[in-house]
Write a protein that holds these residues in place. Structure first.
Motif, PDB file in Angstrom:
ATOM      1  N   ALA A  28      21.623  10.332  32.182  1.00  0.00           N
ATOM      2  CA  ALA A  28      22.223  10.964  33.359  1.00  0.00           C
ATOM      3  C   ALA A  28      21.433  10.623  34.612  1.00  0.00           C
ATOM      4  CB  ALA A  28      22.288  12.473  33.168  1.00  0.00           C
ATOM      5  N   ALA A  29      20.100  10.664  34.513  1.00  0.00           N
ATOM      6  CA  ALA A  29      19.267  10.368  35.678  1.00  0.00           C
ATOM      7  C   ALA A  29      19.474   8.933  36.145  1.00  0.00           C
ATOM      8  CB  ALA A  29      17.798  10.622  35.346  1.00  0.00           C
ATOM      9  N   ARG A  30      19.535   7.993  35.205  1.00  0.00           N
ATOM     10  CA  ARG A  30      19.787   6.595  35.603  1.00  0.00           C
ATOM     11  C   ARG A  30      21.136   6.448  36.289  1.00  0.00           C
ATOM     12  NH1 ARG A  30      19.665   1.823  31.719  1.00  0.00           N
ATOM     13  NH2 ARG A  30      20.176   0.856  33.722  1.00  0.00           N
ATOM     14  N   PHE A  31      22.150   7.076  35.731  1.00  0.00           N
ATOM     15  CA  PHE A  31      23.497   6.979  36.312  1.00  0.00           C
ATOM     16  C   PHE A  31      23.496   7.547  37.728  1.00  0.00           C
ATOM     17  CE2 PHE A  31      27.903   8.171  37.019  1.00  0.00           C
ATOM     18  CZ  PHE A  31      28.629   7.151  36.409  1.00  0.00           C
ATOM     19  N   LEU A  32      22.932   8.737  37.900  1.00  0.00           N
ATOM     20  CA  LEU A  32      22.917   9.368  39.214  1.00  0.00           C
ATOM     21  C   LEU A  32      22.141   8.533  40.230  1.00  0.00           C
ATOM     22  CD1 LEU A  32      22.275  13.070  38.117  1.00  0.00           C
ATOM     23  CD2 LEU A  32      24.425  12.130  38.977  1.00  0.00           C
ATOM     24  N   ILE A  75      31.280  -0.327  36.808  1.00  0.00           N
ATOM     25  CA  ILE A  75      31.458   0.491  38.015  1.00  0.00           C
ATOM     26  C   ILE A  75      31.038  -0.282  39.256  1.00  0.00           C
ATOM     27  CG2 ILE A  75      30.592   2.564  39.201  1.00  0.00           C
ATOM     28  CD1 ILE A  75      30.507   3.899  36.390  1.00  0.00           C
ATOM     29  N   ASP A  76      29.939  -1.037  39.157  1.00  0.00           N
ATOM     30  CA  ASP A  76      29.490  -1.821  40.311  1.00  0.00           C
ATOM     31  C   ASP A  76      30.536  -2.847  40.734  1.00  0.00           C
ATOM     32  OD1 ASP A  76      27.306  -2.494  42.188  1.00  0.00           O
ATOM     33  OD2 ASP A  76      27.347  -4.422  41.149  1.00  0.00           O
ATOM     34  N   ARG A  77      31.238  -3.426  39.762  1.00  0.00           N
ATOM     35  CA  ARG A  77      32.271  -4.424  40.071  1.00  0.00           C
ATOM     36  C   ARG A  77      33.536  -3.794  40.640  1.00  0.00           C
ATOM     37  NH1 ARG A  77      30.861  -6.456  35.073  1.00  0.00           N
ATOM     38  NH2 ARG A  77      32.784  -5.639  34.145  1.00  0.00           N
ATOM     39  N   HIS A  78      33.920  -2.620  40.149  1.00  0.00           N
ATOM     40  CA  HIS A  78      35.265  -2.115  40.428  1.00  0.00           C
ATOM     41  C   HIS A  78      35.336  -0.812  41.213  1.00  0.00           C
ATOM     42  CE1 HIS A  78      36.881  -5.222  37.797  1.00  0.00           C
ATOM     43  NE2 HIS A  78      36.032  -4.854  36.848  1.00  0.00           N
ATOM     44  N   SER A  79      34.252  -0.078  41.334  1.00  0.00           N
ATOM     45  CA  SER A  79      34.313   1.211  42.034  1.00  0.00           C
ATOM     46  C   SER A  79      34.585   1.010  43.513  1.00  0.00           C
ATOM     47  CB  SER A  79      32.990   1.962  41.862  1.00  0.00           C
ATOM     48  OG  SER A  79      32.965   3.126  42.677  1.00  0.00           O
ATOM     49  N   SER A  80      35.317   1.954  44.111  1.00  0.00           N
ATOM     50  CA  SER A  80      35.528   1.962  45.562  1.00  0.00           C
ATOM     51  C   SER A  80      34.455   2.781  46.275  1.00  0.00           C
ATOM     52  CB  SER A  80      36.911   2.523  45.895  1.00  0.00           C
ATOM     53  OG  SER A  80      37.021   3.866  45.436  1.00  0.00           O
ATOM     54  N   ARG A  81      33.428   3.205  45.542  1.00  0.00           N
ATOM     55  CA  ARG A  81      32.283   3.954  46.094  1.00  0.00           C
ATOM     56  C   ARG A  81      32.683   5.358  46.538  1.00  0.00           C
ATOM     57  NH1 ARG A  81      29.445   0.345  43.480  1.00  0.00           N
ATOM     58  NH2 ARG A  81      29.609  -1.750  44.341  1.00  0.00           N
ATOM     59  N   HIS A  82      33.703   5.907  45.919  1.00  0.00           N
ATOM     60  CA  HIS A  82      34.172   7.251  46.241  1.00  0.00           C
ATOM     61  C   HIS A  82      33.460   8.261  45.337  1.00  0.00           C
ATOM     62  CE1 HIS A  82      36.863  10.714  46.443  1.00  0.00           C
ATOM     63  NE2 HIS A  82      37.563  10.160  47.413  1.00  0.00           N
ATOM     64  N   THR A  83      33.895   8.366  44.069  1.00  0.00           N
ATOM     65  CA  THR A  83      33.326   9.321  43.132  1.00  0.00           C
ATOM     66  C   THR A  83      33.294   8.711  41.738  1.00  0.00           C
ATOM     67  OG1 THR A  83      34.170  11.198  44.397  1.00  0.00           O
ATOM     68  CG2 THR A  83      33.568  11.620  42.106  1.00  0.00           C
ATOM     69  N   ASP A  84      32.129   8.770  41.100  1.00  0.00           N
ATOM     70  CA  ASP A  84      31.988   8.285  39.734  1.00  0.00           C
ATOM     71  C   ASP A  84      31.165   9.299  38.953  1.00  0.00           C
ATOM     72  OD1 ASP A  84      33.328   5.613  39.926  1.00  0.00           O
ATOM     73  OD2 ASP A  84      31.801   5.328  41.462  1.00  0.00           O
ATOM     74  N   ALA A  85      31.512   9.473  37.667  1.00  0.00           N
ATOM     75  CA  ALA A  85      30.919  10.549  36.872  1.00  0.00           C
ATOM     76  C   ALA A  85      30.486  10.054  35.503  1.00  0.00           C
ATOM     77  CB  ALA A  85      31.926  11.692  36.714  1.00  0.00           C
ATOM     78  N   ILE A  86      29.460  10.698  34.954  1.00  0.00           N
ATOM     79  CA  ILE A  86      29.021  10.465  33.579  1.00  0.00           C
ATOM     80  C   ILE A  86      29.079  11.786  32.829  1.00  0.00           C
ATOM     81  CG2 ILE A  86      26.575  10.810  34.183  1.00  0.00           C
ATOM     82  CD1 ILE A  86      25.859   8.811  31.959  1.00  0.00           C
TER      83      ILE A  86
END
Length: 426
Positions: free
Chosen positions: A361-365, A342-353
């Motif tokens: 979940a806490a780490r992801f958030l 996600i760090d490499r490819h996300s556009s920083r819009h919305t990401d979900a676990i």
């Protein structure tokens, strides 16, 4: 401000934008002084005017749809462009919803008293004249206009050529209702030309336009960011990820994944990449319903082992906003690998676990650096209305001023009010 075709024909784009912006500035001064109940009442009249104009709006949209089909617009773009009675009603409902929201103008952000007796308050104020440059979606004409009016800003709208007739019909109805409610007509103006040079003139109109909001494809936003001499509130592509963790509930994961992609494929909150934990036990049940619903699935080598119908993914698939029934899928080795992808490819819009593991979940958030980060929910909820903000002017993916769904508060700035009783600085 009234204009005629002859005036428009002889004006340069720069002169046109300057004239519209100066008129907007005057109207904004009047709008900023309107009491909150008066602005709300005007918006309700605008909603009623939109409902009365349904037939005219749908007739205008039919022209745009026919032109779009003839010009080869993609199914995703046609879906964004298409209006029907339910969507027109939804536009009017959104206007009424904004009318019912708390007015941010004048809200006290904080207050403090200094040891010398000075009392300092920060209060919200309108930004001023906001230029909105957008493509495809005629509902943006209404959403942007009403958010600006409710927050005391004037709007200068420049819609895309593909929606020109729809935009004009919606704008005409809106302004009729707003004027009936006492809002100056020049508070919401639609740039009366599709000349692309008008966009360029808006981008360099520093001092006339206070902020530009682009709504559209990557090429439009990139051009705005590269050329603007006016502050930009930008929304780049929605390369949204859903990570199905090893501890995800299978029934929940299957429902979220299918909805996140296939509810509406053409919106910016649609999932574009599915990441599956290598130890998740039911990967095939995630992929099969997508394919059976008509989604083309592209995957890495480990993903292709899940279902023979998955086709190979190219390197650029991980960085593509499809806005269509196409999805990239990768199998990852746990949470750390998902976070790295996600760090490499996300556009920083919305990401979900999706997980039942509270620690994961806490780490992801905490660690995913996106405007919206979700746990056990479909990314299709990335919407101002779903957040209880009413209509949105866009989802900002940058770091400054506003982030995520930009609604009323995002269209205000603040000023300091300082009250003394004769203090002088030693």
């Amino acid at each position: 401000m009234a204009t005629n075709a002859q005036d428009i024909a002889v004006e340069t784009p720069a002169a046109l934008v300057e004239r519209l912006a100066r008129a907007a500035r005057i109207a904004q001064g009047t709008l900023a002084r309107m009491p909150s109940p008066a602005k709300a009442a005007a918006l309700r009249l605008a909603a009623a005017a939109l409902r009365r104009a349904e037939a005219a709006i749908l007739a205008a949209n039919a022209i745009d749809m026919a032109n779009g089909e003839a010009n080869g617009l993609t199914p995703a773009l046609l879906d964004r462009l298409r209006l029907d009675p339910a969507r027109v009603a939804g536009i009017a409902d959104a206007v009424e919803q904004v009318a019912g929201l708390d007015d941010p103008v004048g809200q006290e952000i904080d207050r403090r008293e200094r040891p010398n007796g000075l009392v300092l308050r920060r209060v919200r104020v309108p930004i001023g004249v906001i230029g909105i440059i957008y493509e495809s979606r005629p509902n943006v004409t209404a959403d942007a206009a009403v958010l600006c009016v409710r927050s005391g800003n004037a709007a200068l709208l420049r819609g895309g050529t593909e929606a020109v007739h729809s935009n004009r019909a919606i704008h005409a109805a809106l302004v009729a209702g707003l004027v009936e409610g006492g809002v100056p007509a020049d508070a919401v103006q639609l740039v009366p030309t599709q000349d692309r040079a008008a966009v360029g003139a808006m981008l360099v109109a520093a001092g006339l336009i206070d902020m530009i909001v682009p709504r559209g494809g990557k090429s439009l936003v990139a051009r705005v960011q590269a050329d603007a001499r006016v502050p930009v509130l930008a929304h780049l592509d929605g390369i949204c990820h859903t990570f199905v963790h090893a501890a995800a509930d299978p029934a929940m994961a299957e429902a979220i994944v299918l909805n996140a992609k296939m509810r509406r494929t053409g919106i910016c909150g649609s999932m574009e990449t599915l990441l599956i934990d290598a130890t998740y036990p039911a990967a095939a049940a995630l992929v099969a319903p997508l394919i059976e619903a008509g989604c083309e699935v592209r995957g890495d080598a480990r993903a292709r082992a899940i279902d023979p119908r998955i086709v190979p993914a190219a390197d650029n698939d991980w960085d593509t906003e499809y806005l269509d029934a196409v999805l990239s899928v990768a199998v990852v080795d746990g949470l750390d690998s998902a976070l790295a992808h996600i760090d490499r490819h996300s556009s920083r819009h919305t990401d979900a676990i999706v997980t039942a593991d509270a620690e994961a979940a806490a780490r992801f958030l905490n660690e995913v650096d996106s405007a919206i980060v979700m746990h056990n929910a479909s990314s299709q909820f990335a919407d101002g209305g779903e957040f209880g903000l009413g209509a949105e002017i866009g989802i900002a993916t940058g770091r400054l001023h506003a982030r995520g769904p930009v609604a009323l508060e995002g269209l205000t700035t603040y000023k300091w009010l300082v009250e003394g009783n004769g203090q002088v600085r030693p």
